[in-house]
Design a protein around this motif. Sequence first.
Motif, mmCIF file in Angstrom:
data_model
loop_
_atom_site.group_PDB
_atom_site.id
_atom_site.type_symbol
_atom_site.label_atom_id
_atom_site.label_comp_id
_atom_site.label_asym_id
_atom_site.label_seq_id
_atom_site.Cartn_x
_atom_site.Cartn_y
_atom_site.Cartn_z
ATOM 1 N N ARG A 171 -14.237 -3.984 -18.420
ATOM 2 C CA ARG A 171 -14.935 -3.086 -17.487
ATOM 3 C C ARG A 171 -15.831 -2.188 -18.319
ATOM 4 O O ARG A 171 -15.403 -1.651 -19.335
ATOM 5 C CB ARG A 171 -13.942 -2.242 -16.686
ATOM 6 C CG ARG A 171 -13.042 -3.103 -15.826
ATOM 7 C CD ARG A 171 -12.173 -2.256 -14.942
ATOM 8 N NE ARG A 171 -11.272 -3.109 -14.168
ATOM 9 C CZ ARG A 171 -10.479 -2.676 -13.197
ATOM 10 N NH1 ARG A 171 -10.472 -1.399 -12.871
ATOM 11 N NH2 ARG A 171 -9.706 -3.498 -12.541
ATOM 12 N N ILE A 172 -17.069 -2.030 -17.868
ATOM 13 C CA ILE A 172 -18.006 -1.243 -18.678
ATOM 14 C C ILE A 172 -18.343 0.098 -18.059
ATOM 15 O O ILE A 172 -18.836 0.994 -18.737
ATOM 16 C CB ILE A 172 -19.315 -2.018 -18.954
ATOM 17 C CG1 ILE A 172 -20.075 -2.332 -17.657
ATOM 18 C CG2 ILE A 172 -19.036 -3.279 -19.757
ATOM 19 C CD1 ILE A 172 -21.487 -2.838 -17.880
ATOM 20 N N ILE A 173 -18.093 0.273 -16.746
ATOM 21 C CA ILE A 173 -18.431 1.541 -16.099
ATOM 22 C C ILE A 173 -17.501 1.754 -14.921
ATOM 23 O O ILE A 173 -17.061 0.788 -14.278
ATOM 24 C CB ILE A 173 -19.928 1.572 -15.683
ATOM 25 C CG1 ILE A 173 -20.394 2.997 -15.388
ATOM 26 C CG2 ILE A 173 -20.189 0.619 -14.517
ATOM 27 C CD1 ILE A 173 -21.917 3.150 -15.324
ATOM 28 N N GLU B 295 -26.756 -3.104 -20.389
ATOM 29 C CA GLU B 295 -25.578 -3.929 -20.643
ATOM 30 C C GLU B 295 -25.085 -4.459 -19.297
ATOM 31 O O GLU B 295 -25.393 -3.891 -18.244
ATOM 32 C CB GLU B 295 -24.479 -3.143 -21.361
ATOM 33 C CG GLU B 295 -23.965 -1.954 -20.613
ATOM 34 C CD GLU B 295 -22.891 -1.164 -21.381
ATOM 35 O OE1 GLU B 295 -22.829 0.057 -21.193
ATOM 36 O OE2 GLU B 295 -22.120 -1.767 -22.152
ATOM 37 N N GLU B 296 -24.332 -5.542 -19.355
ATOM 38 C CA GLU B 296 -23.789 -6.131 -18.131
ATOM 39 C C GLU B 296 -22.287 -6.329 -18.279
ATOM 40 O O GLU B 296 -21.800 -6.658 -19.370
ATOM 41 C CB GLU B 296 -24.457 -7.476 -17.822
ATOM 42 C CG GLU B 296 -25.923 -7.324 -17.464
ATOM 43 C CD GLU B 296 -26.570 -8.629 -16.999
ATOM 44 O OE1 GLU B 296 -25.861 -9.646 -16.882
ATOM 45 O OE2 GLU B 296 -27.791 -8.612 -16.767
ATOM 46 N N GLY B 297 -21.562 -6.116 -17.188
ATOM 47 C CA GLY B 297 -20.119 -6.302 -17.193
ATOM 48 C C GLY B 297 -19.547 -5.796 -15.889
ATOM 49 O O GLY B 297 -20.282 -5.412 -14.978
ATOM 50 N N ASN B 298 -18.232 -5.775 -15.801
ATOM 51 C CA ASN B 298 -17.593 -5.373 -14.560
ATOM 52 C C ASN B 298 -17.582 -3.857 -14.378
ATOM 53 O O ASN B 298 -17.408 -3.109 -15.332
ATOM 54 C CB ASN B 298 -16.146 -5.872 -14.519
ATOM 55 C CG ASN B 298 -16.070 -7.343 -14.148
ATOM 56 O OD1 ASN B 298 -16.756 -7.801 -13.241
ATOM 57 N ND2 ASN B 298 -15.232 -8.088 -14.858
ATOM 58 N N ALA B 299 -17.737 -3.454 -13.123
ATOM 59 C CA ALA B 299 -17.565 -2.052 -12.746
ATOM 60 C C ALA B 299 -16.293 -1.912 -11.928
ATOM 61 O O ALA B 299 -15.881 -2.829 -11.224
ATOM 62 C CB ALA B 299 -18.754 -1.584 -11.912
#
Lengths: 117, 117
Positions: free
Chosen positions: A90-92, A25-29
């Motif tokens: 935010r994913i992580i 998956e892709e997204g903001n950390a």
Amino acid sequence: MPSAPAPSAKRNKSAPLPAPSGYTEEGNASWYGVPFHGRRASNGETYDMYKLTAAHRTLPFETMVRVTNLSNGKSTVVRITDRGPFVDNRIIDLSFAAAQEVASVRPLLGPVRVLVR
Amino acid sequence: MPSAPAPSAKRNKSAPLPAPSGYTEEGNASWYGVPFHGRRASNGETYDMYKLTAAHRTLPFETMVRVTNLSNGKSTVVRITDRGPFVDNRIIDLSFAAAQEVASVRPLLGPVRVLVR
């Protein structure tokens, strides 16, 4: 590894999901440091900001994931030990050590005002 | 304080400018940490990432400036000891300690890819 307990219906944010190898998956950390260092992580162990760990909303604890910064190509491997981030977009949420591994040399802080005293 | 030496015509990025009290500007901040800790700053002193200092392109060394994070209102006071940032769209480069003073609890790192191993 012992099998995970049945997920609670009350808090699905902690429910373990299968984590097939290759899932991506892709997204903001984001990352978390000093205020949490030495406090309990969601998996029961003490959070150590100098270890390569991360918080994810759904991946089972102990899952190993490769995190690649899409701005500079730097990557690291972290172990999921905590739950979060509980913020949209935010994913992580990485440990300080993990963030250092993938961050740019001079990370952006954001907009500020500078006032000469 | 001794008067500043005449600015070199060759490198105007290091030329001291007057810093009237109350001078203000707004723009992005970045911060710098481990790779620079213990190395020489532009003013000749050893960079200590745990002190409240900053790099600015033009303000004279020893200028004290209040830096306010426009995203959360947190502010700190830093001493200008270094030159930079030499990147467009950034006006000040904070020490690690100064960045911690004004940062959000969970600073944004930016876009990443997460891959289960």
